[in-house]
Design a protein around this motif. Structure first.
Motif, PDB file in Angstrom:
ATOM      1  N   HIS A  82      10.491   4.024 -66.197  1.00  0.00           N
ATOM      2  CA  HIS A  82       9.411   4.683 -65.122  1.00  0.00           C
ATOM      3  C   HIS A  82       8.050   5.303 -65.990  1.00  0.00           C
ATOM      4  O   HIS A  82       8.250   5.795 -66.658  1.00  0.00           O
ATOM      5  CB  HIS A  82      10.046   5.558 -63.993  1.00  0.00           C
ATOM      6  CG  HIS A  82       8.654   5.677 -62.886  1.00  0.00           C
ATOM      7  ND1 HIS A  82       7.691   6.187 -62.735  1.00  0.00           N
ATOM      8  CD2 HIS A  82       8.887   5.519 -61.972  1.00  0.00           C
ATOM      9  CE1 HIS A  82       7.231   6.334 -61.693  1.00  0.00           C
ATOM     10  NE2 HIS A  82       7.490   5.813 -61.114  1.00  0.00           N
ATOM     11  N   GLU A  83       6.974   4.422 -64.813  1.00  0.00           N
ATOM     12  CA  GLU A  83       5.323   4.759 -65.857  1.00  0.00           C
ATOM     13  C   GLU A  83       5.095   5.822 -66.342  1.00  0.00           C
ATOM     14  O   GLU A  83       4.538   6.728 -66.507  1.00  0.00           O
ATOM     15  CB  GLU A  83       4.378   3.917 -65.947  1.00  0.00           C
ATOM     16  CG  GLU A  83       4.446   3.853 -64.034  1.00  0.00           C
ATOM     17  CD  GLU A  83       5.227   2.777 -63.180  1.00  0.00           C
ATOM     18  OE1 GLU A  83       4.987   3.051 -61.855  1.00  0.00           O
ATOM     19  OE2 GLU A  83       6.263   2.953 -63.382  1.00  0.00           O
ATOM     20  N   ASP A  84       5.791   6.769 -65.201  1.00  0.00           N
ATOM     21  CA  ASP A  84       5.472   8.158 -64.697  1.00  0.00           C
ATOM     22  C   ASP A  84       5.912   9.135 -65.616  1.00  0.00           C
ATOM     23  O   ASP A  84       5.555  10.341 -65.809  1.00  0.00           O
ATOM     24  CB  ASP A  84       4.605   8.373 -63.437  1.00  0.00           C
ATOM     25  CG  ASP A  84       3.464   8.108 -62.867  1.00  0.00           C
ATOM     26  OD1 ASP A  84       2.845   7.480 -63.803  1.00  0.00           O
ATOM     27  OD2 ASP A  84       3.629   7.821 -61.825  1.00  0.00           O
TER      28      ASP A  84
END
Length: 317
Positions: A82-84
């Protein structure tokens, strides 16, 4: 996650203007008691089943509780970047596309307020067992039976407190209903016929035949409970002490429990190994260990149910 609504649906299906389940009817008192008992039992045994896996070296972004709940309620979880949050694990559903080996090439990861479609190479699946079947189905199936047996015990106990049928005039019906409620609440009843407007010549007490056998019902309940525990990988002996069991009986019980653990654990470890290779992690999974119970001395750890049954998962090195 529709399976997670099993217990909630039964309790919230009573009429409510904002009922999200849309089951718009009013339940009787008996139906409400059924619903409350089912939800209590379903949640209690679910907590035991959900916490049977022991995870080590999970990345910071992987929530262990959500991972266990995903396996329990949905039967699988997907690991992806996940990008975050970095590497995370969420419940998921298979897409409609599969490869030659019947592996999904697209999946739908989801959580509250989050959905994402992932293509092959963007995720790794972790299955609860080879078929990806939710443990919740097993718990739900046997809790329904166990709840029904307990409610049957309630009926037998109530009949033992009131082993008769009252025949009376319609105008006296409410009076007797209220008196029976007081008996149900374990009150001693002393009446003055004149004060209650009861004519001794206008009512009759008819005995009812005995129903059910409480000992047999408890035996049935514990049999279902044993089957449920074995299915989710817990070793149970019911009311029998170790010395009363034949060696073959003990071995057979252990074999069923061991197979339940091995089937799930083997699949989990195969899938986790793929996760480790793809993402460079070192995740490990095992069956949660609880101390064994000494039936002779009455000491030790384990899980104690309300029926007095103590059961422990098989010990592992």
């Amino acid at each position: 996650m529709p399976l997670g609504l099993f217990g909630m649906e039964l309790l919230t299906s009573t009429y409510c203007p904002n009922n999200p389940l849309g089951d718009m009817y009013v339940k009787t008192e008996a139906q409400m008691e059924n619903s409350k008992l089912f939800m209590e039992m379903y949640n209690r045994y679910s907590n035991i089943a959900v916490t049977r896996y022991d995870w080590k070296n999970l990345p910071i972004g992987v929530n262990e509780r959500l991972l266990n709940m995903s396996l329990y309620l949905v039967g699988k979880a997907c690991f992806f970047e996940h990008e975050d949050y970095g590497l995370i694990a969420l419940p998921c559903s298979n897409g409609s596309e599969y490869n030659l080996f019947y592996e999904p090439t697209r999946i739908n990861a989801f959580s509250f307020g989050f959905t994402r479609t992932l293509s092959f190479g963007e995720f790794e699946l972790v299955r609860n067992n080879p078929t990806g079947t939710p443990t919740a189905l097993t718990v739900y199936t046997y809790i329904k039976r166990m709840m029904d047996v307990l409610r049957s015990i309630d009926v037998v106990c109530a009949r033992m407190k009131r082993p008769y049928l009252i025949l009376c005039e319609e105008k006296q019906k409410l009076t007797f209903i209220n008196l029976l409620k007081r008996i149900k609440d374990n009150e001693d009843i002393v009446l003055a016929f004149k004060n209650y407007g009861i004519d001794k010549s206008n009512f009759e007490v008819a005995p009812l035949p005995s129903i059910g056998n409480i000992d047999q019902l408890w035996k049935t309940y514990r049999t279902y409970e044993d089957i449920l525990y074995s299915a989710i990988g817990l070793d149970s002996k019911g009311d029998d002490k170790k010395e009363r069991l034949l060696v073959d009986e003990v071995n057979a019980n252990n074999m069923v429990t061991e197979m339940a653990n091995e089937v799930n654990l083997k699949q989990l470890r195969l899938d986790i190994e793929k996760v480790n290779r793809r993402y460079g992690t070192n995740i490990e999974v095992d069956i949660t260990e609880l101390s064994t119970y000494d039936y002779d001395s009455g000491s030790g750890g384990g899980i104690v149910t309300d029926s007095g049954l103590r059961c422990t998962p098989l010990m592992r090195n």
